[in-house]
Motif scaffolding. Structure first.
Motif, PDB file in Angstrom:
ATOM      1  N   ALA A  86       0.843  -1.204   0.000  1.00  0.00           N
ATOM      2  CA  ALA A  86       0.000   0.000   0.000  1.00  0.00           C
ATOM      3  C   ALA A  86       0.875   1.251   0.000  1.00  0.00           C
ATOM      4  O   ALA A  86       0.638   2.191  -0.767  1.00  0.00           O
ATOM      5  CB  ALA A  86      -0.937   0.006   1.203  1.00  0.00           C
ATOM      6  N   GLY A  87       1.895   1.274   0.859  1.00  0.00           N
ATOM      7  CA  GLY A  87       2.810   2.416   0.887  1.00  0.00           C
ATOM      8  C   GLY A  87       3.502   2.613  -0.442  1.00  0.00           C
ATOM      9  O   GLY A  87       3.661   3.740  -0.922  1.00  0.00           O
ATOM     10  N   GLY A  88       3.920   1.508  -1.065  1.00  0.00           N
ATOM     11  CA  GLY A  88       4.563   1.595  -2.377  1.00  0.00           C
ATOM     12  C   GLY A  88       3.642   2.159  -3.448  1.00  0.00           C
ATOM     13  O   GLY A  88       4.070   2.941  -4.300  1.00  0.00           O
ATOM     14  N   LEU A  89       2.370   1.779  -3.399  1.00  0.00           N
ATOM     15  CA  LEU A  89       1.402   2.319  -4.359  1.00  0.00           C
ATOM     16  C   LEU A  89       1.199   3.818  -4.147  1.00  0.00           C
ATOM     17  O   LEU A  89       1.122   4.584  -5.109  1.00  0.00           O
ATOM     18  CB  LEU A  89       0.061   1.579  -4.244  1.00  0.00           C
ATOM     19  N   TRP A  90       1.108   4.243  -2.870  1.00  0.00           N
ATOM     20  CA  TRP A  90       0.950   5.682  -2.592  1.00  0.00           C
ATOM     21  C   TRP A  90       2.190   6.454  -3.032  1.00  0.00           C
ATOM     22  O   TRP A  90       2.071   7.550  -3.588  1.00  0.00           O
ATOM     23  CB  TRP A  90       0.693   5.921  -1.109  1.00  0.00           C
ATOM     24  N   ILE A  91       3.364   5.905  -2.790  1.00  0.00           N
ATOM     25  CA  ILE A  91       4.603   6.572  -3.207  1.00  0.00           C
ATOM     26  C   ILE A  91       4.648   6.690  -4.727  1.00  0.00           C
ATOM     27  O   ILE A  91       4.985   7.747  -5.269  1.00  0.00           O
ATOM     28  CB  ILE A  91       5.830   5.828  -2.655  1.00  0.00           C
ATOM     29  N   LEU A 129       3.539   5.986   6.041  1.00  0.00           N
ATOM     30  CA  LEU A 129       2.760   4.766   6.232  1.00  0.00           C
ATOM     31  C   LEU A 129       3.679   3.559   6.331  1.00  0.00           C
ATOM     32  O   LEU A 129       3.546   2.725   7.225  1.00  0.00           O
ATOM     33  CB  LEU A 129       1.764   4.585   5.082  1.00  0.00           C
ATOM     34  N   ARG A 130       4.651   3.467   5.418  1.00  0.00           N
ATOM     35  CA  ARG A 130       5.594   2.344   5.432  1.00  0.00           C
ATOM     36  C   ARG A 130       6.451   2.345   6.688  1.00  0.00           C
ATOM     37  O   ARG A 130       6.899   1.296   7.126  1.00  0.00           O
ATOM     38  CB  ARG A 130       6.474   2.384   4.193  1.00  0.00           C
ATOM     39  N   ARG A 131       6.701   3.515   7.262  1.00  0.00           N
ATOM     40  CA  ARG A 131       7.528   3.609   8.474  1.00  0.00           C
ATOM     41  C   ARG A 131       6.727   3.390   9.749  1.00  0.00           C
ATOM     42  O   ARG A 131       7.275   3.398  10.828  1.00  0.00           O
ATOM     43  CB  ARG A 131       8.210   4.967   8.533  1.00  0.00           C
ATOM     44  N   GLY A 132       5.405   3.240   9.616  1.00  0.00           N
ATOM     45  CA  GLY A 132       4.600   2.903  10.771  1.00  0.00           C
ATOM     46  C   GLY A 132       3.676   3.988  11.284  1.00  0.00           C
ATOM     47  O   GLY A 132       2.931   3.757  12.225  1.00  0.00           O
ATOM     48  N   LEU A 140      -4.222   2.999  -8.864  1.00  0.00           N
ATOM     49  CA  LEU A 140      -3.270   2.871  -7.765  1.00  0.00           C
ATOM     50  C   LEU A 140      -3.926   3.128  -6.408  1.00  0.00           C
ATOM     51  O   LEU A 140      -3.594   2.480  -5.415  1.00  0.00           O
ATOM     52  CB  LEU A 140      -2.102   3.847  -7.954  1.00  0.00           C
ATOM     53  N   ALA A 141      -4.846   4.077  -6.354  1.00  0.00           N
ATOM     54  CA  ALA A 141      -5.427   4.483  -5.069  1.00  0.00           C
ATOM     55  C   ALA A 141      -6.364   3.433  -4.487  1.00  0.00           C
ATOM     56  O   ALA A 141      -6.302   3.147  -3.284  1.00  0.00           O
ATOM     57  CB  ALA A 141      -6.159   5.817  -5.231  1.00  0.00           C
TER      58      ALA A 141
END
Length: 115
Positions: free
Chosen positions: A14-19, A65-68, A91-92
């Motif tokens: 999910a974080g990768g998609l947002w990035i 998000l990826r970092r918590g 992506l969203a």
């Protein structure tokens, strides 16, 4: 089952998609702004800067998000609004679904109790 301290794959994806969405929007906004600047179109320059800023916000929130950090509500609202357009929805929508999966929810809940 993954340990509560290990980031679930759903949060990472999910974080990768947002990035990815953020980078694409930031690049599109910058290109629009620079092209419009060359043509002297102030309205399009402002639109490009706005889109670029939105992209930067998605990128930063995806990294958080990826970092918590629990940035799911902000990303859901912005992603939902952006999903009115076709290509960002690709992506969203999956990112919104993944960040609210049970494993993601448990991970964020466990991090909240640590903080």
């Amino acid at each position: 089952m993954e340990s509560p301290t290990a980031r679930p794959r759903t949060v990472g994806v999910a974080g990768g998609l947002w990035i990815t969405l953020g980078v694409l929007l930031a690049v599109a906004g910058a290109l629009t702004a620079f092209q419009a600047l060359g043509n002297g179109e102030l309205t399009m320059v402002l639109a490009g800067v706005l889109v670029g800023g939105l992209g930067a916000a998605f990128w930063a929130s995806g990294v958080s998000l990826r970092r918590g950090r629990d940035t799911r509500v902000v990303l859901t609202v912005l992603g939902g609004l952006l999903s009115l357009f076709v290509w960002p929805a690709l992506l969203a929508v999956p990112a919104i679904v993944l960040q609210y999966r049970a494993s993601s929810r448990r991970w964020f809940d466990s991090r909240r109790s640590i903080d």
